[in-house]
Design a protein around this motif. Structure first.
Motif, PDB file in Angstrom:
ATOM      1  N   GLN A 116       0.951  -1.274   0.066  1.00 19.54           N
ATOM      2  CA  GLN A 116      -0.091   0.208   0.046  1.00 19.54           C
ATOM      3  C   GLN A 116       0.762   1.298  -0.088  1.00 19.54           C
ATOM      4  OE1 GLN A 116      -2.803  -0.212   3.045  1.00 19.54           O
ATOM      5  NE2 GLN A 116      -3.650  -2.139   2.408  1.00 19.54           N
ATOM      6  N   VAL A 117       1.799   1.276   0.644  1.00 25.12           N
ATOM      7  CA  VAL A 117       2.750   2.522   0.918  1.00 25.12           C
ATOM      8  C   VAL A 117       4.007   2.469  -0.141  1.00 25.12           C
ATOM      9  CG1 VAL A 117       4.185   3.731   2.425  1.00 25.12           C
ATOM     10  CG2 VAL A 117       2.105   2.946   3.287  1.00 25.12           C
ATOM     11  N   TRP A 118       4.685   1.482  -0.300  1.00 28.07           N
ATOM     12  CA  TRP A 118       5.883   1.214  -0.949  1.00 28.07           C
ATOM     13  C   TRP A 118       5.490   2.050  -2.527  1.00 28.07           C
ATOM     14  CZ3 TRP A 118      10.985   1.161  -1.292  1.00 28.07           C
ATOM     15  CH2 TRP A 118      11.487   0.595  -2.097  1.00 28.07           C
ATOM     16  N   PRO A 119       4.445   1.390  -3.158  1.00 23.88           N
ATOM     17  CA  PRO A 119       4.158   1.803  -4.668  1.00 23.88           C
ATOM     18  C   PRO A 119       3.963   3.287  -4.739  1.00 23.88           C
ATOM     19  CG  PRO A 119       2.722  -0.204  -4.125  1.00 23.88           C
ATOM     20  CD  PRO A 119       3.385   0.257  -2.920  1.00 23.88           C
ATOM     21  N   GLY A 120       3.769   4.017  -3.607  1.00 20.33           N
ATOM     22  CA  GLY A 120       3.574   5.255  -3.763  1.00 20.33           C
ATOM     23  C   GLY A 120       4.885   6.136  -3.600  1.00 20.33           C
ATOM     24  N   LEU A 121       5.927   5.320  -3.345  1.00 19.89           N
ATOM     25  CA  LEU A 121       7.306   5.938  -3.168  1.00 19.89           C
ATOM     26  C   LEU A 121       8.367   6.074  -4.240  1.00 19.89           C
ATOM     27  CD1 LEU A 121       7.880   4.321   0.414  1.00 19.89           C
ATOM     28  CD2 LEU A 121       6.752   6.728  -0.211  1.00 19.89           C
ATOM     29  N   GLU A 122       7.673   6.083  -5.536  1.00 22.26           N
ATOM     30  CA  GLU A 122       8.493   6.006  -6.589  1.00 22.26           C
ATOM     31  C   GLU A 122       9.423   7.189  -6.610  1.00 22.26           C
ATOM     32  OE1 GLU A 122       6.105   6.013 -10.249  1.00 22.26           O
ATOM     33  OE2 GLU A 122       5.150   4.055  -9.644  1.00 22.26           O
ATOM     34  N   GLU A 123       9.219   8.393  -6.245  1.00 25.22           N
ATOM     35  CA  GLU A 123      10.117   9.457  -6.399  1.00 25.22           C
ATOM     36  C   GLU A 123      11.571   9.246  -5.307  1.00 25.22           C
ATOM     37  OE1 GLU A 123       8.634  13.569  -6.407  1.00 25.22           O
ATOM     38  OE2 GLU A 123       7.160  13.089  -7.700  1.00 25.22           O
ATOM     39  N   LEU A 124      10.956   9.095  -4.187  1.00 24.59           N
ATOM     40  CA  LEU A 124      11.933   8.756  -3.097  1.00 24.59           C
ATOM     41  C   LEU A 124      12.791   7.551  -3.565  1.00 24.59           C
ATOM     42  CD1 LEU A 124      13.052   9.156  -0.235  1.00 24.59           C
ATOM     43  CD2 LEU A 124      11.373   7.585   0.450  1.00 24.59           C
ATOM     44  N   VAL A 125      12.197   6.538  -3.992  1.00 19.34           N
ATOM     45  CA  VAL A 125      13.077   5.050  -4.460  1.00 19.34           C
ATOM     46  C   VAL A 125      13.901   5.596  -5.381  1.00 19.34           C
ATOM     47  CG1 VAL A 125      12.671   3.147  -5.495  1.00 19.34           C
ATOM     48  CG2 VAL A 125      11.201   3.658  -3.540  1.00 19.34           C
ATOM     49  N   ALA A 126      13.632   6.602  -6.676  1.00 20.08           N
ATOM     50  CA  ALA A 126      14.404   6.958  -7.482  1.00 20.08           C
ATOM     51  C   ALA A 126      15.260   7.706  -6.969  1.00 20.08           C
ATOM     52  CB  ALA A 126      13.692   7.433  -8.712  1.00 20.08           C
ATOM     53  N   ALA A 127      15.340   8.589  -6.338  1.00 23.36           N
ATOM     54  CA  ALA A 127      16.411   9.455  -5.466  1.00 23.36           C
ATOM     55  C   ALA A 127      17.281   8.683  -4.835  1.00 23.36           C
ATOM     56  CB  ALA A 127      15.778  10.754  -4.582  1.00 23.36           C
ATOM     57  N   VAL A 128      16.748   7.703  -4.041  1.00 22.20           N
ATOM     58  CA  VAL A 128      17.696   6.811  -3.118  1.00 22.20           C
ATOM     59  C   VAL A 128      18.422   5.890  -3.975  1.00 22.20           C
ATOM     60  CG1 VAL A 128      17.760   5.247  -1.154  1.00 22.20           C
ATOM     61  CG2 VAL A 128      16.351   7.157  -1.076  1.00 22.20           C
ATOM     62  N   PHE A 129      17.822   5.558  -5.046  1.00 18.66           N
ATOM     63  CA  PHE A 129      18.544   4.500  -5.884  1.00 18.66           C
ATOM     64  C   PHE A 129      19.614   5.242  -6.745  1.00 18.66           C
ATOM     65  CE2 PHE A 129      19.182   2.243  -9.899  1.00 18.66           C
ATOM     66  CZ  PHE A 129      19.581   0.854  -9.230  1.00 18.66           C
ATOM     67  N   LEU A 130      19.456   6.200  -7.169  1.00 19.06           N
ATOM     68  CA  LEU A 130      20.268   7.001  -7.878  1.00 19.06           C
ATOM     69  C   LEU A 130      21.526   7.195  -7.085  1.00 19.06           C
ATOM     70  CD1 LEU A 130      18.035   9.006 -10.480  1.00 19.06           C
ATOM     71  CD2 LEU A 130      19.713   6.807 -10.912  1.00 19.06           C
ATOM     72  N   ALA A 131      21.397   7.890  -5.770  1.00 15.59           N
ATOM     73  CA  ALA A 131      22.174   8.309  -4.956  1.00 15.59           C
ATOM     74  C   ALA A 131      23.247   7.057  -4.500  1.00 15.59           C
ATOM     75  CB  ALA A 131      21.857   9.086  -3.912  1.00 15.59           C
ATOM     76  N   ARG A 132      22.553   5.980  -4.221  1.00 16.06           N
ATOM     77  CA  ARG A 132      23.552   4.827  -3.884  1.00 16.06           C
ATOM     78  C   ARG A 132      24.076   4.280  -4.819  1.00 16.06           C
ATOM     79  NH1 ARG A 132      23.626   5.067   1.322  1.00 16.06           N
ATOM     80  NH2 ARG A 132      24.506   2.750   1.681  1.00 16.06           N
ATOM     81  N   LEU A 133      23.587   4.477  -6.414  1.00 18.43           N
ATOM     82  CA  LEU A 133      24.249   3.806  -7.517  1.00 18.43           C
ATOM     83  C   LEU A 133      25.587   4.372  -7.763  1.00 18.43           C
ATOM     84  CD1 LEU A 133      24.180   1.760  -9.829  1.00 18.43           C
ATOM     85  CD2 LEU A 133      22.939   3.348 -11.101  1.00 18.43           C
ATOM     86  N   HIS A 134      25.426   6.035  -7.717  1.00 15.67           N
ATOM     87  CA  HIS A 134      26.367   6.914  -7.864  1.00 15.67           C
ATOM     88  C   HIS A 134      27.466   6.531  -6.670  1.00 15.67           C
ATOM     89  CE1 HIS A 134      23.743   9.638 -10.410  1.00 15.67           C
ATOM     90  NE2 HIS A 134      24.651   8.918 -10.981  1.00 15.67           N
TER      91      HIS A 134
END
Length: 142
Positions: A116-134
């Motif tokens: 219910q909550v996780w699918p609505g966190l696309e922007e946060l997930v993308a930001a964290v993913f990109l920061a961690r990938l970099h």
């Protein structure tokens, strides 16, 4: 909260979550995050991802303001496993909540947060993913 019966670190974490739910101010954010991190164990990266989602989902439910910090745990493992597309992260978390025979059962609260909550966190997930990938790429270059 989850009712894990094994391994010992998840049994301890379930008791910690119950106490944190009953007494929300009993633990600082730093102690809370330390307890969540301590429940993780070494395994292959994709099993770690699944276990991590089960571990962090109740934590994110109890302390939503720590979500960005906590989701970095499974995201780091996804990156270690070769994932380079932030667009797949939400689907992977959902799969962990809906798998018939999960590596670690997320519990009802965890499943609810992941579905219910996780699918609505696309922007946060993308930001964290990109920061961690970099960050991972920068460490590889060193």
């Amino acid at each position: 909260m989850p009712t894990w019966t094994s391994p010992p670190q998840l049994v301890a974490l379930a008791a910690f979550y119950a106490q944190a739910q009953a007494q929300p101010d009993a633990f600082s954010d730093a102690a809370f995050v330390d307890a969540v991190k301590a429940a993780h164990w070494p395994t292959n990266c994709w099993s770690y991802v699944e276990a991590s989602f089960a571990i962090i989902a109740p934590a994110c439910l109890l302390r939503p303001h720590l979500t960005a910090e906590l989701i970095a745990l499974p995201i780091d493992a996804m990156i270690a496993g070769g994932l380079d597309d932030a667009g797949q992260v939400i689907a992977i978390g959902l799969a962990c909540a809906t798998r018939d025979d999960p590596y670690v059962v997320p519990g009802e609260e965890g499943k609810r947060w992941l579905t219910q909550v996780w699918p609505g966190l696309e922007e946060l997930v993308a930001a964290v993913f990109l920061a961690r990938l970099h960050q991972a790429l920068a460490e590889d270059e060193e």
